[in-house]
Design an enzyme around this catalytic site. Structure first.
Site, PDB file in Angstrom:
ATOM      1  N   ASN A   1       0.813  -1.214   0.000  1.00  0.00           N
ATOM      2  CA  ASN A   1       0.000   0.000   0.000  1.00  0.00           C
ATOM      3  C   ASN A   1       0.849   1.269   0.000  1.00  0.00           C
ATOM      4  OD1 ASN A   1      -2.416   1.783   0.816  1.00  0.00           O
ATOM      5  ND2 ASN A   1      -0.975   2.031   2.510  1.00  0.00           N
TER       6      ASN A   1
ATOM      7  N   TYR B   1       3.471   9.645 -11.055  1.00  0.00           N
ATOM      8  CA  TYR B   1       2.534   8.855 -10.254  1.00  0.00           C
ATOM      9  C   TYR B   1       1.734   7.910 -11.151  1.00  0.00           C
ATOM     10  CZ  TYR B   1      -1.318   7.713  -7.080  1.00  0.00           C
ATOM     11  OH  TYR B   1      -2.235   7.041  -6.323  1.00  0.00           O
TER      12      TYR B   1
ATOM     13  N   ALA C   1       2.430   6.778 -14.112  1.00  0.00           N
ATOM     14  CA  ALA C   1       3.283   5.731 -14.686  1.00  0.00           C
ATOM     15  C   ALA C   1       3.674   4.706 -13.628  1.00  0.00           C
ATOM     16  CB  ALA C   1       4.527   6.356 -15.302  1.00  0.00           C
TER      17      ALA C   1
ATOM     18  N   LYS D   1       1.923   3.737 -11.141  1.00  0.00           N
ATOM     19  CA  LYS D   1       0.783   2.861 -10.868  1.00  0.00           C
ATOM     20  C   LYS D   1       0.562   1.872 -12.007  1.00  0.00           C
ATOM     21  CE  LYS D   1      -0.261   4.165  -6.707  1.00  0.00           C
ATOM     22  NZ  LYS D   1      -0.098   3.211  -5.592  1.00  0.00           N
TER      23      LYS D   1
ATOM     24  N   ILE E   1     -10.441   8.780  -2.952  1.00  0.00           N
ATOM     25  CA  ILE E   1     -10.742   8.267  -1.621  1.00  0.00           C
ATOM     26  C   ILE E   1     -10.504   9.392  -0.612  1.00  0.00           C
ATOM     27  CG2 ILE E   1     -10.232   6.441   0.043  1.00  0.00           C
ATOM     28  CD1 ILE E   1     -11.248   5.429  -2.707  1.00  0.00           C
TER      29      ILE E   1
END
Lengths: 264, 244
Positions: free
Chosen positions: B75, B138, B140, B142, B170
């Site tokens: 995470n 970010y 890329a 992910k 979220i």
């Protein structure tokens, strides 16, 4: 010239995107049948574009048979079929009547099925003569992600996408390539109707403001023209695309590459 | 209790989504170890180790402490709001180091000591599939997570299952900070919510609920997949004339 010696049939060939495809095909040396309900299609006035008009209601099996008979008599083969005929109903499923739902599928999905079904023998004929026969369906980016208030339309385009892959599997071995073009927002009568429609939020609003807002959401800061679509259709129809099959080609100015554009 | 008897390791467990996963796993009976940069947060029930996942040697050291694991949740992640041209070499090392290399470091070190039938859950993002503007590295990083998820599933199944959860917007400190930058934060929030068919943002507990399912034996046939949890946002076109 990219399509010299090829015979092509474009359904919806006198409509918004269809006319641009027909005009470009002729410029590239193809002999073109423009199939539509009327010589003017969804636009006003006959198109004096050098194509041969074929009256065709894509929802009628007999019309599809008759159209291919005409093509066989005139050319004996069909190198390129473009299933561009389509309609759009701007409603949620609750507002959509069964008749409207059936009509949407009749034109967009069944029309693609029927025209393709009766064109295949002529396309095999073209393939057997060494051409790279190319069948191009019209999907939509709406077959991947939803626009509000276009439920039946979205569903028909999802059906066309799956049919495209299935036809590519079945008829690739016969030398027939099958692809779908998935346009985003293209400046056509259909788009103008969407702008004015209830479901789009544009009803009663300032049309120019709405159009500019739509342009601004696109990474390329514009929506497309029928010519943009015709450019890719022409490439897929040509022998340069001889290894392209079974794919869904999204052409949307980058619209669907991004997440929702919040106003921050 | 769906995770009784399982030992789980959660990276980036200090706050936000990671903390919600730690709490949910704990509530389902798992023995949870969490990590993060820095000391154990106050009032933290689970075991804690200080670890920067971007450091491969530190991850190997942590693996020796952790022993056999049933569930690993990658995470830990960082976010940077810059375009390609604005991103420096240091930015690359920071974002790719944590989000991409960190997931790789943890998978490489821990897969050999996971129990048979263990589950890895990576936190990908909708940004790995469609682009958030000015978040190039970010986005890329992910997409890397999504690709690695498939590779781990293919290469290390059936011993290990590996899936990714792709959250949308979220409610975390990060999201609130984004709205605080808007000219009219309240209006920006209203607009953003209107783009979610579910008409709300996600909660860390929404993501934790799926992590529990993926970690549990109910998910024993799920592997190699990206599970999007975004309130329907990416099912809709980014162009919504109703909001102009």
């Amino acid at each position: 010239m990219m399509l010299t010696g090829k015979t092509a049939l474009v359904t919806g060939g006198r409509g918004g995107i269809g006319r641009a495809i027909v005009a470009r095909f002729i410029k590239e040396g193809a002999s073109v049948f423009a199939a539509d309900l009327t010589p003017g299609g969804s636009l006003s006035g006959d198109a004096d574009d050098g194509s041969t008009f074929l009256k065709l209601d894509v929802t009628l099996e007999q019309d599809a048979r008759d159209a291919m008979k005409t093509v066989r008599a005139a050319a004996g083969k069909l190198d390129v079929l473009v299933n561009a005929a389509g309609i759009e109903i701007e409603k949620t499923i609750e507002e959509t009547t069964l008749e409207e739902w059936n009509r949407s599928f009749a034109v967009n999905a069944t029309g693609t099925f029927l025209t393709s079904k009766y064109a295949l023998p002529l396309m095999r004929e073209a393939a057997s003569r060494g051409s790279s026969a190319s069948l191009i369906n019209f999907g939509s980016y709406d077959g991947f992600i939803a626009d509000p208030g276009l439920a039946a339309y979205c569903a028909t385009k999802g059906a066309v996408h799956a049919l495209t892959r299935a036809m590519a599997c079945d008829h690739g071995p016969e030398g027939i390539r099958v692809n779908a073009i998935c346009p985003g927002y293209i400046d056509t009568p259909m788009l103008q109707s969407f702008f004015n429609g209830e479901g789009s939020g544009g009803a009663g609003g300032n049309l120019e403001t709405l159009q500019q807002a739509v342009r601004d959401v696109h990474p390329l800061r514009t929506y497309g023209t029928p010519t943009d679509i015709a450019n890719l259709v022409t490439w897929l129809a040509s022998d340069e695309a001889r290894y392209a099959s079974g794919q869904l080609w999204v052409l949307d100015g980058g619209l669907s590459a991004q997440v929702q554009q919040m106003k921050l | 209790m769906r995770l009784s008897g399982k030992t789980a390791f959660v990276t980036g467990g200090r706050s936000g989504i990671g903390r919600a996963i730690v709490d949910a796993f704990h509530a389902e009976g798992a023995d949870v170890v969490a990590c993060g940069r820095g000391e154990q947060p106050d009032g933290f029930d689970a075991r804690w180790i200080s670890l920067d996942v971007s450091d491969p040697n530190a991850v190997c050291d942590a693996a020796r402490i952790l022993g056999e694991l049933d569930v690993v949740v990658n995470n830990a992640g960082v976010q940077l709001e810059k375009t390609v041209v604005d991103s420096s070499d240091e930015d690359w090392d920071w974002v790719v180091g944590t989000n991409a290399r960190g997931v790789f470091n943890v998978c490489r070190a821990l897969i050999p000591q996971m129990s048979l039938g263990g589950a890895i859950i990576n936190i990908g993002s909708i940004s790995g599939t469609v682009a958030d503007p000015s978040m190039a590295l970010y986005n890329a990083s992910k997409a890397f997570v999504h690709g690695l998820t498939r590779s781990v599933a293919v290469e290390h199944g059936p011993a290990v299952r590996c899936n990714a959860i792709c959250p949308g917007w979220i409610e975390t400190g990060m999201l609130k900070a984004g709205f605080d930058l808007a000219t009219d934060p309240k209006k920006a929030e209203t607009d953003a919510i209107a783009r979610h068919p579910i008409r709300r943002f996600g909660k860390p507990s929404d993501i934790a609920a799926m992590a529990v399912w993926l970690a549990s034996d109910d998910a024993s046939f799920a592997t190699g997949q990206m599970f999007t949890l975004d309130g329907g946002m990416t099912a809709a076109s980014p162009l919504n004339p109703g909001l102009f």
